[in-house]
Write an enzyme that holds these catalytic residues in place. Structure first.
Site, PDB file in Angstrom:
ATOM      1  N   GLN A 125       0.979  -1.360  -0.290  1.00 48.44           N
ATOM      2  CA  GLN A 125      -0.038   0.063  -0.026  1.00 48.44           C
ATOM      3  C   GLN A 125       1.051   1.253  -0.079  1.00 48.44           C
ATOM      4  O   GLN A 125       1.553   1.524   0.652  1.00 48.44           O
ATOM      5  CB  GLN A 125      -0.840  -0.114   0.977  1.00 48.44           C
ATOM      6  CG  GLN A 125      -1.771   0.662   1.780  1.00 48.44           C
ATOM      7  CD  GLN A 125      -2.830   0.572   3.083  1.00 48.44           C
ATOM      8  OE1 GLN A 125      -2.077   0.587   3.468  1.00 48.44           O
ATOM      9  NE2 GLN A 125      -3.705   1.617   2.621  1.00 48.44           N
ATOM     10  N   GLY A 126       0.891   2.126  -1.310  1.00 54.34           N
ATOM     11  CA  GLY A 126       1.621   3.413  -0.964  1.00 54.34           C
ATOM     12  C   GLY A 126       0.816   4.101  -1.202  1.00 54.34           C
ATOM     13  O   GLY A 126       0.577   5.468  -2.108  1.00 54.34           O
ATOM     14  N   SER A 128       1.113   6.458   2.395  1.00 56.31           N
ATOM     15  CA  SER A 128       2.053   7.625   2.886  1.00 56.31           C
ATOM     16  C   SER A 128       3.408   7.730   2.558  1.00 56.31           C
ATOM     17  O   SER A 128       4.043   7.536   1.728  1.00 56.31           O
ATOM     18  CB  SER A 128       2.583   6.689   4.256  1.00 56.31           C
ATOM     19  OG  SER A 128       1.789   6.773   5.599  1.00 56.31           O
ATOM     20  N   SER A 160       4.243  -1.480   3.827  1.00 59.61           N
ATOM     21  CA  SER A 160       4.643  -3.267   4.787  1.00 59.61           C
ATOM     22  C   SER A 160       4.217  -3.500   3.400  1.00 59.61           C
ATOM     23  O   SER A 160       4.191  -3.723   2.635  1.00 59.61           O
ATOM     24  CB  SER A 160       3.156  -3.145   5.525  1.00 59.61           C
ATOM     25  OG  SER A 160       3.060  -2.452   6.628  1.00 59.61           O
ATOM     26  N   GLU A 243     -10.036  -1.187   5.514  1.00 61.06           N
ATOM     27  CA  GLU A 243      -9.434  -0.975   5.983  1.00 61.06           C
ATOM     28  C   GLU A 243      -9.503  -1.054   8.068  1.00 61.06           C
ATOM     29  O   GLU A 243      -9.242  -2.097   8.495  1.00 61.06           O
ATOM     30  CB  GLU A 243      -7.903  -0.617   6.083  1.00 61.06           C
ATOM     31  CG  GLU A 243      -6.790  -0.869   7.257  1.00 61.06           C
ATOM     32  CD  GLU A 243      -5.312   0.268   6.063  1.00 61.06           C
ATOM     33  OE1 GLU A 243      -5.522   1.453   5.219  1.00 61.06           O
ATOM     34  OE2 GLU A 243      -4.231  -0.105   6.341  1.00 61.06           O
ATOM     35  N   ASN A 372      -5.581   7.189  16.001  1.00 67.04           N
ATOM     36  CA  ASN A 372      -6.415   6.770  16.461  1.00 67.04           C
ATOM     37  C   ASN A 372      -6.737   8.721  16.678  1.00 67.04           C
ATOM     38  O   ASN A 372      -8.138   8.275  17.502  1.00 67.04           O
ATOM     39  CB  ASN A 372      -6.860   5.756  17.931  1.00 67.04           C
ATOM     40  CG  ASN A 372      -6.680   4.449  17.957  1.00 67.04           C
ATOM     41  OD1 ASN A 372      -6.256   4.095  16.451  1.00 67.04           O
ATOM     42  ND2 ASN A 372      -6.788   3.727  18.648  1.00 67.04           N
TER      43      ASN A 372
HETATM   44  C1  LIG Z   1       2.767  -0.921  11.578  1.00 72.54           C
HETATM   45  C2  LIG Z   1       2.650  -0.169  10.243  1.00 72.54           C
HETATM   46  C3  LIG Z   1       2.584  -0.409   9.190  1.00 72.54           C
HETATM   47  C4  LIG Z   1       2.250   1.144   7.871  1.00 72.54           C
HETATM   48  N1  LIG Z   1       2.024   0.249   6.442  1.00 72.54           N
HETATM   49  C5  LIG Z   1       1.401   1.139   6.570  1.00 72.54           C
HETATM   50  C6  LIG Z   1       1.439   0.902   5.234  1.00 72.54           C
HETATM   51  O1  LIG Z   1       1.688  -0.368   4.156  1.00 72.54           O
HETATM   52  N2  LIG Z   1       1.406   1.730   3.113  1.00 72.54           N
HETATM   53  C7  LIG Z   1       1.444   3.252   4.026  1.00 72.54           C
HETATM   54  O2  LIG Z   1       1.334   3.942   2.912  1.00 72.54           O
HETATM   55  N3  LIG Z   1       1.443   3.515   5.399  1.00 72.54           N
HETATM   56  C8  LIG Z   1       2.015   2.510   6.267  1.00 72.54           C
HETATM   57  N4  LIG Z   1       2.131   2.762   7.558  1.00 72.54           N
HETATM   58  C9  LIG Z   1       2.318   4.525   8.125  1.00 72.54           C
HETATM   59  C10 LIG Z   1       0.803   4.877   8.592  1.00 72.54           C
HETATM   60  O3  LIG Z   1       0.048   5.520   7.885  1.00 72.54           O
HETATM   61  C11 LIG Z   1       1.546   6.333   9.377  1.00 72.54           C
HETATM   62  O4  LIG Z   1       2.467   6.218   9.701  1.00 72.54           O
HETATM   63  C12 LIG Z   1       0.096   6.905   9.641  1.00 72.54           C
HETATM   64  O5  LIG Z   1      -0.892   7.070   9.631  1.00 72.54           O
HETATM   65  C13 LIG Z   1       0.685   8.575  10.892  1.00 72.54           C
HETATM   66  O6  LIG Z   1       1.402   9.234   9.857  1.00 72.54           O
HETATM   67  P1  LIG Z   1       2.719  10.028  10.496  1.00 72.54           P
HETATM   68  O7  LIG Z   1       3.291   8.647  10.682  1.00 72.54           O
HETATM   69  O8  LIG Z   1       3.440  10.726   9.139  1.00 72.54           O
HETATM   70  O9  LIG Z   1       2.662  10.786  11.324  1.00 72.54           O
HETATM   71  P2  LIG Z   1       2.133  12.366  11.840  1.00 72.54           P
HETATM   72  O10 LIG Z   1       0.726  12.803  10.207  1.00 72.54           O
HETATM   73  O11 LIG Z   1       2.881  13.384  11.589  1.00 72.54           O
HETATM   74  O12 LIG Z   1       1.089  11.981  13.276  1.00 72.54           O
HETATM   75  C14 LIG Z   1       2.430  11.889  14.295  1.00 72.54           C
HETATM   76  C15 LIG Z   1       0.725  12.166  15.436  1.00 72.54           C
HETATM   77  O13 LIG Z   1       0.137  13.453  15.013  1.00 72.54           O
HETATM   78  C16 LIG Z   1      -0.711  13.410  15.242  1.00 72.54           C
HETATM   79  N5  LIG Z   1      -1.638  14.019  14.487  1.00 72.54           N
HETATM   80  C17 LIG Z   1      -1.666  14.554  13.114  1.00 72.54           C
HETATM   81  N6  LIG Z   1      -2.555  14.790  12.755  1.00 72.54           N
HETATM   82  C18 LIG Z   1      -3.446  15.440  13.871  1.00 72.54           C
HETATM   83  C19 LIG Z   1      -4.573  15.624  14.119  1.00 72.54           C
HETATM   84  N7  LIG Z   1      -5.175  16.102  13.220  1.00 72.54           N
HETATM   85  N8  LIG Z   1      -5.135  15.663  15.261  1.00 72.54           N
HETATM   86  C20 LIG Z   1      -4.749  15.318  16.538  1.00 72.54           C
HETATM   87  N9  LIG Z   1      -3.716  14.136  16.090  1.00 72.54           N
HETATM   88  C21 LIG Z   1      -3.369  14.608  14.630  1.00 72.54           C
HETATM   89  C22 LIG Z   1      -0.700  11.767  14.929  1.00 72.54           C
HETATM   90  O14 LIG Z   1      -2.119  11.150  15.724  1.00 72.54           O
HETATM   91  C23 LIG Z   1       0.425  11.304  15.783  1.00 72.54           C
HETATM   92  O15 LIG Z   1       0.320  10.883  17.090  1.00 72.54           O
HETATM   93  C24 LIG Z   1       2.379   2.290   8.716  1.00 72.54           C
HETATM   94  C25 LIG Z   1       2.566   1.887   9.963  1.00 72.54           C
HETATM   95  C26 LIG Z   1       2.570   1.348  10.579  1.00 72.54           C
HETATM   96  C27 LIG Z   1       3.057   1.444  12.036  1.00 72.54           C
END
Ligand SMILES: Cc1cc2nc3c(=O)[nH]c(=O)nc-3n(C[C@H](O)[C@H](O)[C@H](O)COP(=O)(O)OP(=O)(O)OC[C@H]3O[C@@H](n4cnc5c(N)ncnc54)[C@H](O)[C@@H]3O)c2cc1C
Length: 389
Positions: A125-126, A128, A160, A243, A372
């Site tokens: 899944q691409g 992020s 992933s 999902e 969450n």
């Molecule tokens: C085990 C695992 C598997 C994954 N697999 C994939 C995958 O296959 N493909 C893919 O595309 N991505 C994948 N991801 C990435 C995942 O989707 C992102 O990590 C996730 O969406 C959070 O984005 P970020 O890491 O950039 O954190 P950020 O968006 O930078 O967030 C950092 C913190 O700020 C909080 N935050 C941000 N914005 C807000 C808001 N508006 N209100 C309240 N709180 C906020 C977030 O909740 C978090 O706690 C995976 C992640 C994990 C851990």
């Protein structure tokens, strides 16, 4: 909704149980985050497919069994009961597959679904990007139409199983002048095209669970656009619904963890280990929560089978299962005490099991599939109708 199983459903369960009892590998497979384990899991998937159990609710012509979603829940219960291997192609079969079924052309269904069901083609899944996680509408990678192709540039991250997968489904900006949710499109791309660089990202345990994927003037055939050009956001939201709300984490996964927790607690009592006051109630609460989640999912499935859709309540589910998973693992580690930290493969481990590994993965539950905090925002706005600011 009728909570009793029909004779046909009982027979289906029996058939699934018998097949799994005969075919599930006696020894656990190597992790699918390692090359060797990835191949082992693909082999297992092809066995499942040959037996007709790869994706039971899909039509037979696409490699499924033609069963309904209730039978899929039953199959999942039997799958976890049998301790069968994790699904290496979960992004394909549970997320992209149902999306293609919903918005794909007949040619796309025929091209992609059978090889997805057999896991000859494993999907990543691409979505992020370095600056587009929670704020997914900030996607910067582009796919610009040029004749019969899209020319793709940019970077995806945290894919992933991206280190070994064959294909990637992603969101790309097809209108370079657009911003936010507009001008995005859902594009399917093989990962071996010229101009693609896949760089594995290792987890703390050294396993390449993720990959960054770089696109440098990659020419992707235009027929690989899923849904309308510019409508990628709404296609992606359908995928996210599957999902968070239903397929990625079926209730059986948590029910089986709840049963293991119960056994872990019982074994500690039998050994005469000291257990924290209130642990009995905590274990019972976990078990009841897993059952409640299962019943809630049965209700969702009944609604879907009657023609309903998954909506914002998928966000409630996602919070519930991810928090329950952490709670069950924390309770088990507390019951085990210091033994919980022993490597399960070491001679001293005994029946300590894989709780520590499971706990570390459970900690990522509130992050993947949309954090969450973001799910709480969705609930606040779309279910409770609270103002944005
Ligand atoms: C085990 C695992 C598997 C994954 N697999 C994939 C995958 O296959 N493909 C893919 O595309 N991505 C994948 N991801 C990435 C995942 O989707 C992102 O990590 C996730 O969406 C959070 O984005 P970020 O890491 O950039 O954190 P950020 O968006 O930078 O967030 C950092 C913190 O700020 C909080 N935050 C941000 N914005 C807000 C808001 N508006 N209100 C309240 N709180 C906020 C977030 O909740 C978090 O706690 C995976 C992640 C994990 C851990």
């Amino acid at each position: 909704m009728d909570l009793a199983y029909t004779p046909e459903q009982d027979a289906f369960r029996k058939e699934a149980r018998a097949w799994l009892e005969t075919h599930v590998p006696a020894q656990p497979l190597v992790s699918f985050d390692l090359a060797e384990g990835f191949d082992q899991h693909c082999e297992w998937e092809s066995k499942l497919h040959a037996g007709g159990w790869a994706m039971v609710p899909w039509p037979v012509e696409y490699g499924g069994r033609g069963a309904n979603l209730l039978e899929w829940l039953i199959f999942e219960e039997e799958y976890y009961r049998a301790g069968a291997p994790g699904r290496v192609n979960q992004n394909g079969i549970f997320l992209l597959g149902p999306t293609i079924m919903e918005v794909g052309s007949p040619e796309q269904k025929a091209r992609f679904l059978p090889k997805m069901a057999s896991s000859e083609e494993v999907w990543a899944q691409g979505w992020s990007e370095p600056n587009a996680g929670s704020d997914m509408a900030n996607i910067q990678a582009t796919a610009i139409r040029d004749g019969d192709h899209y020319v793709v540039n940019g970077q995806k991250t945290w894919a992933s199983r991206g280190a070994y997968a064959h294909w990637l489904f992603g969101l790309f900006r097809t209108d370079p002048e657009s911003s936010r949710h507009k001008g995005l499109s859902f594009v399917l791309t093989p990962l071996d095209l010229p101009g693609i660089t896949v760089r594995p990202i290792q987890k703390i345990n050294g396993k390449a669970a993720f990959a960054e994927v770089f696109f440098d003037d990659v020419r992707v055939p235009a027929e690989n656009l899923l849904g309308e050009e510019g409508a990628g956001w709404s296609v992606a939201m359908a995928t996210a619904g599957f999902e968070r709300g239903l397929m990625l984490r079926s209730p059986a996964r948590f029910q089986s963890t709840a049963w293991r927790l119960l056994e872990c607690y019982r074994a500690a009592l039998d050994r005469g280990d000291p257990v924290a006051p209130g642990m009995r109630e905590r274990v019972a609460r976990c078990w009841m929560d897993a059952e409640a989640y299962a019943l809630n999912t049965y209700q969702t499935v009944s609604r879907l089978m009657a023609g309903g859709k998954i909506g914002a309540e998928a966000s409630l589910n996602k919070i519930f299962w991810s928090e329950l998973d952490i709670e069950m693992h924390e309770a088990a580690l507390e019951v085990l005490g210091p033994r919980g930290e022993i490597d399960p493969s070491s001679p001293a481990a005994g029946d300590v099991g894989s709780w520590l590994d499971g706990y570390i993965f459970a900690l990522s539950g509130p992050i993947y599939a949309g954090t969450n905090q973001i799910q709480r925002n969705i609930i606040a706005e779309r279910i409770l109708g609270l103002p944005r600011k």
